[in-house]
Scaffold this active site. Structure first.
Site, PDB file in Angstrom:
ATOM      1  N   GLU A  38       0.905   6.047 -12.800  1.00 41.95           N
ATOM      2  CA  GLU A  38       1.506   4.746 -12.512  1.00 41.95           C
ATOM      3  C   GLU A  38       0.388   3.737 -12.281  1.00 41.95           C
ATOM      4  OE1 GLU A  38       3.710   2.600  -8.676  1.00 41.95           O
ATOM      5  OE2 GLU A  38       3.860   4.770  -8.927  1.00 41.95           O
ATOM      6  N   ARG A  42      -0.713  -4.821  -9.064  1.00 41.06           N
ATOM      7  CA  ARG A  42      -1.280  -5.452  -7.873  1.00 41.06           C
ATOM      8  C   ARG A  42      -2.537  -6.253  -8.213  1.00 41.06           C
ATOM      9  NH1 ARG A  42      -0.755  -0.811  -3.118  1.00 41.06           N
ATOM     10  NH2 ARG A  42       1.354  -0.137  -3.650  1.00 41.06           N
ATOM     11  N   LYS A 125      12.438   5.820  -6.162  1.00 37.79           N
ATOM     12  CA  LYS A 125      11.200   5.931  -5.390  1.00 37.79           C
ATOM     13  C   LYS A 125      11.552   5.780  -3.912  1.00 37.79           C
ATOM     14  CE  LYS A 125       6.645   3.711  -5.045  1.00 37.79           C
ATOM     15  NZ  LYS A 125       5.676   2.877  -5.790  1.00 37.79           N
TER      16      LYS A 125
END
Length: 209
Positions: A38, A42, A125
């Site tokens: 993943e 960010r 998640k």
């Protein structure tokens, strides 16, 4: 696609400041035995990093920390094969479904799990896992939501990942320890490979007596 994640049962959560590190990082993860990753949105390098890592035929690359439909489009254009978000965003989920991208939204409560089910999703998640109560909380949520599978992320490490993976409702775990920012900045790819291999070994079921 989900089968590939389930096979490895781990998702390294990557924060890359420099896309030039993407290719050696992909090689290091594959050398350590992982086949999925993943890459988080960010940093400004996220899309380019996804694009570079996606050229590795042995690695399934997804986009994480996706907060808007525009980022879904960026991730898809860069070659991401799945999307994760830290919380449940109806607009992000809708855009992923329009594009045919598997999406695993973040949940922290029973209400958010019901929202995921309403959207036709059964893999979510669980973030931030340890801060939300860890394994006991996952077991408590799994009791009424028997079809739901969780990807706990946040506070998962080599010391507790086997315990998480022993929970039947846990689909895979997410973690950063094998791709810590200081390792990536310094280009310590051998350490990334060693930490990844140790995590892969820790994730294997114990042999039956």
């Amino acid at each position: 696609m989900t089968a590939a994640i389930a096979a490895g049962r781990m998702l390294p959560v990557v924060v890359l400041e420099d896309a030039a590190a993407a290719t050696p990082l992909a090689d290091a993860l594959v050398a350590g035995g992982l086949r999925s990753v993943e890459v988080t949105f960010r940093t400004a390098a996220a899309a380019d990093a996804i694009r570079a890592m996606s050229t590795n035929p042995d690695l399934l690359v997804g986009a994480g920390t996706v907060l808007s439909p525009a980022q879904v489009d960026q991730a898809a254009e860069a070659g991401a094969k799945f999307v994760l978000s830290p919380g449940f965003s109806p607009s992000v989920v809708k855009r992923c479904q329009e594009l045919g991208l598997p999406v695993f939204p973040g949940v922290a409560t029973a209400t958010e799990i019901q929202m995921a089910l309403d959207a036709g999703l059964e893999i979510v998640k669980f973030f931030p896992a340890e801060q939300l109560g860890g394994i006991p909380m996952i077991k408590a949520l799994a009791a009424p939501f028997r079809s739901v599978r969780f990807i706990p992320t946040g506070g998962v490490n080599t010391g507790n990942l086997a315990d998480y993976l022993a929970v039947p409702s846990v689909f895979a775990v997410g973690g950063t320890w094998m791709v810590a920012p200081d390792l990536l900045r310094a280009g310590r790819w051998d350490e990334v490979t060693a930490l990844t291999a140790a995590a892969v070994a820790a994730a294997r079921p114990a042999p039956e007596a």
